[in-house]
Motif scaffolding. Sequence first.
Motif, mmCIF file in Angstrom:
data_model
loop_
_atom_site.group_PDB
_atom_site.id
_atom_site.type_symbol
_atom_site.label_atom_id
_atom_site.label_comp_id
_atom_site.label_asym_id
_atom_site.label_seq_id
_atom_site.Cartn_x
_atom_site.Cartn_y
_atom_site.Cartn_z
ATOM 1 N N MET A 1 -11.759 26.247 36.835
ATOM 2 C CA MET A 1 -12.736 25.464 36.104
ATOM 3 C C MET A 1 -13.374 26.324 35.030
ATOM 4 S SD MET A 1 -16.233 25.156 38.257
ATOM 5 C CE MET A 1 -16.939 24.569 36.720
ATOM 6 N N LEU A 2 -14.035 25.677 34.081
ATOM 7 C CA LEU A 2 -14.605 26.373 32.933
ATOM 8 C C LEU A 2 -16.091 26.086 32.842
ATOM 9 C CD1 LEU A 2 -14.223 27.975 30.241
ATOM 10 C CD2 LEU A 2 -13.805 25.759 29.147
ATOM 11 N N ALA A 3 -16.883 27.151 32.701
ATOM 12 C CA ALA A 3 -18.305 27.022 32.398
ATOM 13 C C ALA A 3 -18.524 27.489 30.975
ATOM 14 C CB ALA A 3 -19.144 27.857 33.358
ATOM 15 N N VAL A 4 -19.373 26.778 30.243
ATOM 16 C CA VAL A 4 -19.681 27.097 28.849
ATOM 17 C C VAL A 4 -21.157 27.461 28.798
ATOM 18 C CG1 VAL A 4 -19.661 26.252 26.482
ATOM 19 C CG2 VAL A 4 -17.962 25.389 28.120
ATOM 20 N N CYS A 5 -21.501 28.643 28.295
ATOM 21 C CA CYS A 5 -22.915 29.009 28.374
ATOM 22 C C CYS A 5 -23.327 30.039 27.354
ATOM 23 C CB CYS A 5 -23.262 29.492 29.782
ATOM 24 S SG CYS A 5 -22.794 31.173 30.178
ATOM 25 N N GLY A 6 -24.655 30.159 27.242
ATOM 26 C CA GLY A 6 -25.279 31.200 26.458
ATOM 27 C C GLY A 6 -25.823 32.256 27.408
ATOM 28 N N GLY A 7 -27.127 32.519 27.297
ATOM 29 C CA GLY A 7 -27.707 33.611 28.061
ATOM 30 C C GLY A 7 -28.357 33.222 29.367
ATOM 31 N N VAL A 8 -29.658 33.394 29.474
ATOM 32 C CA VAL A 8 -30.360 33.403 30.756
ATOM 33 C C VAL A 8 -30.151 32.124 31.572
ATOM 34 C CG1 VAL A 8 -32.614 33.623 31.869
ATOM 35 C CG2 VAL A 8 -32.074 35.008 29.874
ATOM 36 N N GLY A 9 -30.510 30.951 31.006
ATOM 37 C CA GLY A 9 -30.391 29.712 31.776
ATOM 38 C C GLY A 9 -28.966 29.391 32.147
ATOM 39 N N GLY A 10 -28.063 29.545 31.182
ATOM 40 C CA GLY A 10 -26.661 29.274 31.452
ATOM 41 C C GLY A 10 -26.088 30.221 32.480
ATOM 42 N N ALA A 11 -26.478 31.494 32.413
ATOM 43 C CA ALA A 11 -25.961 32.492 33.342
ATOM 44 C C ALA A 11 -26.362 32.181 34.786
ATOM 45 C CB ALA A 11 -26.451 33.882 32.940
ATOM 46 N N LYS A 12 -27.543 31.598 34.963
ATOM 47 C CA LYS A 12 -27.978 31.258 36.325
ATOM 48 C C LYS A 12 -27.049 30.226 36.955
ATOM 49 C CE LYS A 12 -32.912 32.217 35.659
ATOM 50 N NZ LYS A 12 -34.281 31.643 35.626
ATOM 51 N N LEU A 13 -26.702 29.196 36.201
ATOM 52 C CA LEU A 13 -25.794 28.195 36.755
ATOM 53 C C LEU A 13 -24.396 28.778 36.917
ATOM 54 C CD1 LEU A 13 -25.155 25.427 37.794
ATOM 55 C CD2 LEU A 13 -24.918 24.627 35.440
ATOM 56 N N ALA A 14 -23.971 29.626 35.978
ATOM 57 C CA ALA A 14 -22.670 30.280 36.119
ATOM 58 C C ALA A 14 -22.616 31.092 37.413
ATOM 59 C CB ALA A 14 -22.392 31.166 34.912
ATOM 60 N N PHE A 15 -23.731 31.723 37.771
ATOM 61 C CA PHE A 15 -23.802 32.449 39.040
ATOM 62 C C PHE A 15 -23.552 31.507 40.219
ATOM 63 C CE2 PHE A 15 -26.143 33.705 42.808
ATOM 64 C CZ PHE A 15 -25.839 35.045 42.973
ATOM 65 N N GLY A 16 -24.216 30.348 40.201
ATOM 66 C CA GLY A 16 -24.014 29.386 41.279
ATOM 67 C C GLY A 16 -22.585 28.894 41.347
ATOM 68 N N LEU A 17 -21.987 28.655 40.189
ATOM 69 C CA LEU A 17 -20.594 28.202 40.160
ATOM 70 C C LEU A 17 -19.656 29.287 40.682
ATOM 71 C CD1 LEU A 17 -20.692 26.434 36.687
ATOM 72 C CD2 LEU A 17 -20.427 25.293 38.906
ATOM 73 N N GLN A 18 -19.944 30.551 40.341
ATOM 74 C CA GLN A 18 -19.127 31.638 40.867
ATOM 75 C C GLN A 18 -19.220 31.705 42.389
ATOM 76 O OE1 GLN A 18 -18.551 36.144 39.474
ATOM 77 N NE2 GLN A 18 -20.459 35.902 40.595
ATOM 78 N N GLU A 19 -20.414 31.480 42.923
ATOM 79 C CA GLU A 19 -20.572 31.483 44.373
ATOM 80 C C GLU A 19 -19.749 30.380 45.029
ATOM 81 O OE1 GLU A 19 -22.745 33.710 46.400
ATOM 82 O OE2 GLU A 19 -22.097 34.705 44.548
ATOM 83 N N GLU A 20 -19.581 29.267 44.319
ATOM 84 C CA GLU A 20 -18.861 28.123 44.872
ATOM 85 C C GLU A 20 -17.344 28.240 44.728
ATOM 86 O OE1 GLU A 20 -20.099 24.892 46.492
ATOM 87 O OE2 GLU A 20 -21.135 26.751 46.988
ATOM 88 N N VAL A 21 -16.862 28.680 43.579
ATOM 89 C CA VAL A 21 -15.418 28.627 43.331
ATOM 90 C C VAL A 21 -14.786 29.985 43.090
ATOM 91 C CG1 VAL A 21 -15.657 26.291 42.414
ATOM 92 C CG2 VAL A 21 -15.592 28.224 40.833
ATOM 93 N N GLY A 22 -15.590 31.046 43.017
ATOM 94 C CA GLY A 22 -15.055 32.396 42.927
ATOM 95 C C GLY A 22 -14.148 32.626 41.737
ATOM 96 N N ALA A 23 -12.960 33.149 42.010
ATOM 97 C CA ALA A 23 -12.033 33.538 40.954
ATOM 98 C C ALA A 23 -11.469 32.356 40.185
ATOM 99 C CB ALA A 23 -10.893 34.363 41.545
ATOM 100 N N ALA A 24 -11.698 31.129 40.652
ATOM 101 C CA ALA A 24 -11.242 29.946 39.922
ATOM 102 C C ALA A 24 -12.109 29.663 38.701
ATOM 103 C CB ALA A 24 -11.243 28.725 40.839
ATOM 104 N N LEU A 25 -13.219 30.400 38.538
ATOM 105 C CA LEU A 25 -14.153 30.158 37.447
ATOM 106 C C LEU A 25 -13.856 31.050 36.249
ATOM 107 C CD1 LEU A 25 -16.796 28.876 36.325
ATOM 108 C CD2 LEU A 25 -18.018 30.816 37.376
ATOM 109 N N THR A 26 -13.809 30.426 35.069
ATOM 110 C CA THR A 26 -13.814 31.144 33.796
ATOM 111 C C THR A 26 -15.096 30.773 33.063
ATOM 112 O OG1 THR A 26 -11.394 31.174 33.596
ATOM 113 C CG2 THR A 26 -12.670 31.438 31.566
ATOM 114 N N VAL A 27 -15.777 31.763 32.509
ATOM 115 C CA VAL A 27 -17.014 31.523 31.772
ATOM 116 C C VAL A 27 -16.774 31.842 30.297
ATOM 117 C CG1 VAL A 27 -19.478 32.004 31.609
ATOM 118 C CG2 VAL A 27 -18.324 32.207 33.827
ATOM 119 N N MET A 28 -16.941 30.840 29.442
ATOM 120 C CA MET A 28 -16.838 31.015 27.993
ATOM 121 C C MET A 28 -18.248 31.223 27.442
ATOM 122 S SD MET A 28 -15.130 28.593 25.024
ATOM 123 C CE MET A 28 -15.675 27.050 25.759
#
Length: 338
Positions: A1-28
């Motif tokens: 899956m793909l997360a699209v983000c900027g800095g602080v707020g986006g990074a927090k949700l990206a952290f949660g997504l990483q906890e859920e799907v691990g290596a399946a996550l790509t962050v742009m």
Amino acid sequence: MLAVCGGVGGAKLAFGLQEEVGAALTVMVNTGDDFTHLGLAISPDIDTVLYTLGGLADPVRGWGRAGETWQFMTALRQLGGEDWFQLGDLDLAMHVERTRRLAGGERLSAVTADTARRLALAARVLPMSDEPVRTTVETSQGRLAFQHYFVRERCMPSVLGLRFEGAERARILPELADLLADDALCAVIICPSNPYLSIDPILALPGMREALARCAAPVVAVSPLIGGQAVKGPTAKIMGELGLAAGSAAIARHYAGLVDGLVVDTADAADADRVLAFGLSCMVAPTLMKGPQERVALARQCLAFAHELDAKRRAERPEETQPWSRSWTEQDSGPSCP
């Protein structure tokens, strides 16, 4: 899956997504904030994402590293150097090493991916492009480079418009273009970053909007506003200065035609019908992420929403279901994207 983000707020949700799907996550990650300072290549949003996903971020400031010291800045100030942009002693190592490797001919994406590996991140973190894109802000005080507006001037000048210099010549990172074209992509989550400062530079890349519109996966955006106010940063201020009412309806209008659904905070539940009016599905959920538990909880809600939108799309267009190889795994925590 793909997360699209900027800095602080986006990074927090990206952290949660990483906890859920691990290596399946790509962050742009947005690179419109990047700039050269004191001869160093600074990538603020990339670094915030790397530090957050690696558990290294300062939990109070939200940016920089935990346990930071500031002897370099103290010494620089004594010498009369530019001290408006804070570079901590630990953080300085990131900028020095990035600058060295870029000067040696490496791509920003390669340096970022290798840094993520060295910090033991599960997710893959990539810049939106290897070509430079620089956000500039048209203000009541004239045109300002983004960091001059955001940090040096502390967002005080009124915003009249935004430019993304170099975007027309930049290319979507090939790895990201391939991911967006992959039928196995199961979800795209646009994190609660500032739509105008953090997401629009990404969308300004030639072909990016079309790639998102064509991708087989449902696209879900999370509003960065709660009760018409940003948790952190100048989103609401900028919206007002651009003549937009700060609220879920304006965010929905901004993303209309690009995303399938918008997640809004429980404080904005009354705005759900206004979101629907722009052709978007709407999920109401707690979006304030005070700590890791709230980050994971919101990530699960976003994945559940994407799963719901995917099922709805397949029911409406059954002829498209066969080529898709995405799969969803139902867990006690809710749907998750492998």
